[in-house]
Design a protein around this motif. Structure first.
Motif, PDB file in Angstrom:
ATOM      1  N   PRO A 220       0.830  -1.217   0.000  1.00 23.26           N
ATOM      2  CA  PRO A 220       0.000   0.000   0.000  1.00 23.26           C
ATOM      3  C   PRO A 220       0.852   1.250   0.000  1.00 23.26           C
ATOM      4  O   PRO A 220       0.502   2.241   0.626  1.00 23.26           O
ATOM      5  CB  PRO A 220      -0.762  -0.144   1.313  1.00 23.26           C
ATOM      6  CG  PRO A 220       0.276  -0.755   2.231  1.00 23.26           C
ATOM      7  CD  PRO A 220       1.151  -1.656   1.369  1.00 23.26           C
ATOM      8  N   ILE A 221       2.039   1.197  -0.640  1.00 27.42           N
ATOM      9  CA  ILE A 221       3.043   2.239  -0.410  1.00 27.42           C
ATOM     10  C   ILE A 221       3.117   3.224  -1.567  1.00 27.42           C
ATOM     11  O   ILE A 221       3.023   4.430  -1.362  1.00 27.42           O
ATOM     12  CB  ILE A 221       4.419   1.573  -0.173  1.00 27.42           C
ATOM     13  CG1 ILE A 221       4.356   0.687   1.085  1.00 27.42           C
ATOM     14  CG2 ILE A 221       5.502   2.609  -0.023  1.00 27.42           C
ATOM     15  CD1 ILE A 221       5.592  -0.150   1.277  1.00 27.42           C
ATOM     16  N   TRP A 222       3.255   2.760  -2.815  1.00 23.21           N
ATOM     17  CA  TRP A 222       3.580   3.649  -3.939  1.00 23.21           C
ATOM     18  C   TRP A 222       2.521   3.528  -5.024  1.00 23.21           C
ATOM     19  O   TRP A 222       2.142   2.443  -5.418  1.00 23.21           O
ATOM     20  CB  TRP A 222       4.947   3.271  -4.511  1.00 23.21           C
ATOM     21  CG  TRP A 222       5.305   4.050  -5.756  1.00 23.21           C
ATOM     22  CD1 TRP A 222       5.250   3.615  -7.042  1.00 23.21           C
ATOM     23  CD2 TRP A 222       5.755   5.411  -5.814  1.00 23.21           C
ATOM     24  NE1 TRP A 222       5.637   4.604  -7.902  1.00 23.21           N
ATOM     25  CE2 TRP A 222       5.955   5.725  -7.179  1.00 23.21           C
ATOM     26  CE3 TRP A 222       6.008   6.385  -4.856  1.00 23.21           C
ATOM     27  CZ2 TRP A 222       6.392   6.957  -7.601  1.00 23.21           C
ATOM     28  CZ3 TRP A 222       6.451   7.618  -5.264  1.00 23.21           C
ATOM     29  CH2 TRP A 222       6.639   7.911  -6.628  1.00 23.21           C
ATOM     30  N   PHE A 223       2.048   4.718  -5.533  1.00 20.23           N
ATOM     31  CA  PHE A 223       1.087   4.770  -6.625  1.00 20.23           C
ATOM     32  C   PHE A 223       1.510   5.897  -7.564  1.00 20.23           C
ATOM     33  O   PHE A 223       1.875   6.987  -7.108  1.00 20.23           O
ATOM     34  CB  PHE A 223      -0.336   5.024  -6.090  1.00 20.23           C
ATOM     35  CG  PHE A 223      -0.776   4.025  -5.090  1.00 20.23           C
ATOM     36  CD1 PHE A 223      -1.420   2.865  -5.478  1.00 20.23           C
ATOM     37  CD2 PHE A 223      -0.531   4.228  -3.733  1.00 20.23           C
ATOM     38  CE1 PHE A 223      -1.821   1.929  -4.551  1.00 20.23           C
ATOM     39  CE2 PHE A 223      -0.929   3.299  -2.797  1.00 20.23           C
ATOM     40  CZ  PHE A 223      -1.568   2.150  -3.211  1.00 20.23           C
ATOM     41  N   GLN A 224       1.472   5.636  -8.877  1.00 23.47           N
ATOM     42  CA  GLN A 224       1.961   6.611  -9.837  1.00 23.47           C
ATOM     43  C   GLN A 224       1.133   6.528 -11.105  1.00 23.47           C
ATOM     44  O   GLN A 224       0.709   5.452 -11.527  1.00 23.47           O
ATOM     45  CB  GLN A 224       3.433   6.337 -10.152  1.00 23.47           C
ATOM     46  CG  GLN A 224       4.040   7.280 -11.196  1.00 23.47           C
ATOM     47  CD  GLN A 224       5.525   7.001 -11.388  1.00 23.47           C
ATOM     48  OE1 GLN A 224       6.202   6.541 -10.478  1.00 23.47           O
ATOM     49  NE2 GLN A 224       6.027   7.261 -12.588  1.00 23.47           N
ATOM     50  N   PRO A 233       2.341   6.378   3.551  1.00 27.71           N
ATOM     51  CA  PRO A 233       1.646   7.637   3.836  1.00 27.71           C
ATOM     52  C   PRO A 233       2.605   8.811   3.926  1.00 27.71           C
ATOM     53  O   PRO A 233       2.432   9.676   4.773  1.00 27.71           O
ATOM     54  CB  PRO A 233       1.010   7.334   5.187  1.00 27.71           C
ATOM     55  CG  PRO A 233       2.074   6.510   5.878  1.00 27.71           C
ATOM     56  CD  PRO A 233       2.760   5.700   4.793  1.00 27.71           C
ATOM     57  N   ILE A 234       3.648   8.824   3.120  1.00 26.51           N
ATOM     58  CA  ILE A 234       4.713   9.813   3.302  1.00 26.51           C
ATOM     59  C   ILE A 234       4.509  11.041   2.427  1.00 26.51           C
ATOM     60  O   ILE A 234       4.535  12.172   2.914  1.00 26.51           O
ATOM     61  CB  ILE A 234       6.066   9.147   3.016  1.00 26.51           C
ATOM     62  CG1 ILE A 234       6.317   8.019   4.027  1.00 26.51           C
ATOM     63  CG2 ILE A 234       7.184  10.168   3.064  1.00 26.51           C
ATOM     64  CD1 ILE A 234       7.527   7.191   3.730  1.00 26.51           C
ATOM     65  N   LEU A 248       4.639  16.324   1.717  1.00 25.77           N
ATOM     66  CA  LEU A 248       5.243  15.317   2.581  1.00 25.77           C
ATOM     67  C   LEU A 248       4.399  15.312   3.846  1.00 25.77           C
ATOM     68  O   LEU A 248       4.360  16.302   4.589  1.00 25.77           O
ATOM     69  CB  LEU A 248       6.705  15.650   2.905  1.00 25.77           C
ATOM     70  CG  LEU A 248       7.690  15.541   1.747  1.00 25.77           C
ATOM     71  CD1 LEU A 248       9.067  16.015   2.189  1.00 25.77           C
ATOM     72  CD2 LEU A 248       7.774  14.097   1.252  1.00 25.77           C
ATOM     73  N   VAL A 249       3.695  14.177   4.096  1.00 32.36           N
ATOM     74  CA  VAL A 249       2.703  14.147   5.162  1.00 32.36           C
ATOM     75  C   VAL A 249       3.336  14.543   6.487  1.00 32.36           C
ATOM     76  O   VAL A 249       4.423  14.064   6.838  1.00 32.36           O
ATOM     77  CB  VAL A 249       2.065  12.745   5.245  1.00 32.36           C
ATOM     78  CG1 VAL A 249       1.101  12.655   6.424  1.00 32.36           C
ATOM     79  CG2 VAL A 249       1.337  12.436   3.943  1.00 32.36           C
TER      80      VAL A 249
END
Length: 775
Positions: A220-224, A233-234, A248-249
């Motif tokens: 659930p980390i990277w989407f592009q 969630p960064i 940057l959260v």
């Protein structure tokens, strides 16, 4: 090879064992001939020209021509050498072999196993038809393959290749498909799927779409995608270049017209007037209208249009109707129409109508106007235009003619009342302009201007429509009517219209009901209630009947509406909305708090069902069933043990055990017939002593029919086959078949230590040997 040729050759190979003991050695590319390496050799039938004598050459040369050696004991045994040097051997119609002049095996048959050039069949289990590299092969029903295809039915797997491309499926683990040019069309490996438009590794990652419009993600980390990037969630970057939002959260966020840093409580955004507002919390902030700063703060100083504040010392705010609002915190605050000193609880206020109120709390206050002081107080004395109060002893308030006075707690009076609380006495004017006076508890009187007065004296009460000599006699009714309701305690009570009569000592009464019916009670003998639009209710002695009840006390009853009815016939039957009992039959049914339903017909039957209708337990005579146990006692049993094993028995015919690890063992007429589905074969004496058995252990399996009358075992890639005393064989990977007919009447021994396969007949006589690599 054409498909029609393949089918014809396969059909001939399958029916050959039933053609009177004939074996075939044939080329799939040549017509069938009478003899020769690519021709058909007749095995088992007497040759047309074979003499009935055996002869040989004296010099030991190979028998040819007229010196051929023959043992013409067909169908028991035959040994024949043709003029071209081929040797034919057969025995008991179970075995046949043709040997080339160089000693190599050209073709042979053992029971249902046929082997020849371009042909190998174990009917009906195995076939291999066609030349090397272009052969059709099958292991029924496990696998079928040939040039450009392969099918594995039990594994739901296959592959194919033709002029349009190729595809391979290993269901559900893997598949791939290529087109004619070798380009990958689609592929999946477990949850990984790839096509010409992208790939998905469900549920971990994906990459889909054409170049320049591709969407990718690593759950659930990277989407592009084309207009977004998210590192959950960064951080994130969303939108096209001219309208992009980034962040940057917890650290930083920006976009068109704004930025903010949450941990620093700082940011900047476009405000309502088209300028910008910037906060660097808590140090400073400033706002512009697009040209100049309109308001700002630095540390504790705040300034803007109409206000100046120095926290926590003082402030100045513009007002719309006079001087500004100003203040020194806790010391002084003033503005239009007020001034306050919080520490002194004092101040002055403009309260309108040209009046000003001043308080010096708690000593005094005064309200003054153009004509002087209006009201004031000093300590406990309060005085105004229409009131005077000496708190808390005395008061007088109200205009002249309607003055209210009081001497607390002795006397209170006004124009329309007076009270003496200590004497529980007083007088007051009623809403109808009459007057009421109470001297509690001796006397009271109420004067009514337009009607009769009411009064009481000790225990006599009289008024409009009632007379009571408490507690013996009463009557009441309308003052202008001759009909009275009356009563003489404790004997009788009668209504004015005679629609109600009650005789308490007789426990009897009559009355008319609001619905137009009536009720009569002569207790305990009889009662009857008549209803105009509903069934009557009555009782006579111990029988009671009404709309929703019938009772013959105490033997029978039916009480309640149909959906909530209670019924009973003592001692035969009782029931209710969620239960029923037949005591003499020792039978009952009921529904528990969990809505599970139980029924008992003792001792014949019972069942308990869950609220959803699933069975919890049941018995019918000698049948008993529950979640982990079922039995038709004592013949049939099915139960689950605490270790998770499931055992089933039909005594004395059959049993089965399904172990928690997946192994299954079964037996019919124990211990005569048994079969197992387990992780490994059971080769122990106990299981091997069962006459009829079958075992399946993954790649290993075993079948036995009357012990060794027919027995096959496949273990660790070694297959051993036994057909009574007639046949025995052993097959190992990479080695030819090691077999014996009648314990060695005809045999081939695989000698791994010597690297050869030796042929022998009549148990002891060898007649040929060949290298293993050519077997």
């Amino acid at each position: 090879m054409h498909d029609r040729s393949r089918l014809l050759l396969l059909l001939l190979a399958c029916v050959a064992p039933w053609l009177g003991g004939c074996a075939v050695g044939a080329s799939t590319h040549a017509p069938w001939t009478a003899a020769g390496p690519r021709g058909a050799a007749s095995w088992g039938a007497p040759p047309a020209r074979a003499p009935l004598v055996a002869a040989g050459r004296q010099d030991g040369a190979a028998p040819v021509g007229e010196d051929e050696v023959h043992i013409p004991l067909w169908p028991l045994v035959e040994w024949r050498t043709d003029a071209d040097g081929r040797t034919h051997v057969s025995a008991l119609l179970l075995f046949a072999r043709t040997t080339a002049p160089d000693g190599s095996t050209e073709s042979f048959r053992v029971v249902n196993w046929l082997s020849a050039e371009d042909l190998s069949v174990v009917f009906p289990l195995w076939y291999d038809v066609g030349p090397e590299g272009d052969a059709d092969k099958g292991l029924v029903p496990l696998a079928f393959w040939g040039p450009g295809y392969g099918i594995f039915p039990l594994a739901l797997s296959w592959f194919w290749k033709d002029e349009t491309g190729s595809s391979t499926w290993i269901t559900p683990l893997y598949h791939h498909t290529y087109d004619a040019s070798g380009r990958l069309v689609s592929q999946h490996v477990l949850t990984f799927v790839r096509t010409d438009s992208g790939w998905v590794a469900f549920p971990l990652a994906y990459s889909l779409g054409e170049e320049g419009a591709r969407h990718s993600g690593l759950f659930p980390i990277w989407f592009q995608g084309p207009d977004y990037k998210v590192l959950f969630p960064i951080g994130y970057s969303l939108g096209p270049e001219h309208d992009r939002h980034r962040g940057l959260v917890l650290l930083y966020h920006d976009g068109p017209g704004y930025w903010f840093s949450p941990l620093a409580f700082s940011g900047s955004w476009t405000n309502a007037v088209g300028g910008s507002t910037t906060w660097v919390t808590p140090l400073a902030h400033w706002s512009t209208d697009g040209e100049e700063v309109t308001d700002w703060h630095a540390a504790l100083w705040f300034q803007g249009p109409g206000y100046t504040v120095l926290l926590p010392v003082g402030y100045v705010f513009d007002s719309f109707d006079g001087p500004p609002h100003r203040g020194l915190l806790l010391v002084w605050h003033d503005g239009p129409g007020y001034g306050v000193s919080p520490l002194l609880f004092s101040g002055w206020f403009d309260i309108g109508d040209d009046l000003t109120c001043t308080w010096l709390t708690p000593l005094a206050h005064w309200t003054a106007g153009p004509d002087g002081v209006v009201d004031w107080h000093a300590l406990l004395w309060f005085q105004g235009e229409e009131y005077k109060v000496l708190f808390p002893l005395w008061y007088s308030y109200g205009p002249e003619g309607d003055k209210r006075r009081g001497l607390i707690p002795l006397w209170f009076s006004g124009q329309d009342f007076w009270f003496v609380p200590v004497a529980l006495s007083g007088g007051w004017r009623n809403v109808d302009d009459g007057w009421t006076t109470w001297i509690t508890p001796l006397f009271h009187r109420t004067d009514v201007p337009d009607g009769p007065d009411s009064w009481h004296l000790l225990n006599w009460f009289q008024g409009a429509g009632h007379q009571v000599f408490f507690p013996l006699w009463y009557r009441y009714g309308a003052p202008d009517a001759d009909a009275w309701n009356w009563g003489l305690f404790p004997f009788v009570h009668v209504s004015a219209e005679r629609d109600f009569v009650f005789a308490p000592l007789l426990l009897s009464a009559y009355g008319e009901n609001p619905d137009g019916g009536s009720t009569t009670w002569v207790t305990p003998l009889f009662h009857w209630t008549r209803r105009p639009e509903a069934p009557d209710s009555f009782h006579a002695l111990n029988y009671f009947q009404g709309e929703d009840y019938k009772i013959f006390f105490p033997l029978a009853w039916s009480v309640g509406p149909p959906e909530e009815r209670y019924r009973g016939i003592l001692p035969l039957y009782l029931d209710g909305p969620r239960w029923g009992v037949a005591p003499l039959l020792l039978s009952a049914w009921w529904t528990g708090e969990d809505d599970a339903t139980t029924a008992w017909v003792t001792p014949l039957y019972h069942h308990t069902k869950e609220a959803d209708g699933t069975l919890r337990s049941r018995h019918a005579l000698n049948w008993y069933q529950q979640e982990d146990l079922a039995t038709l006692f004592p013949l049939w049993w099915d139960w689950r043990t605490s270790e998770g094993h499931e055992r089933t028995m039909l005594l004395p015919l059959w049993w089965r055990t399904r172990y928690a690890d997946g192994d299954v063992a079964q037996s019919v007429l124990p211990p005569f017939v048994a079969w197992r589905d387990a992780a490994e074969l059971n080769t122990g004496l106990g299981f091997q002593s069962i006459p009829f058995s079958w075992q399946d252990a993954g790649d290993d399996w075993e079948f036995a029919f009357l012990w060794r009358l027919f027995h096959v075992r496949h273990q660790d890639e070694v297959r051993t086959t036994t057909v009574g005393p007639l046949w025995w064989s052993e097959s190992k990977p990479g080695l030819p078949l090691d077999w014996k007919v009648l314990g060695g009447l005809v045999a081939r021994d695989v000698l791994e230590s010597r690297g050869t396969a030796r042929w022998r007949v009549l148990w002891f006589l060898p007649f040929g040997e060949e290298p293993l690599s050519t077997g």
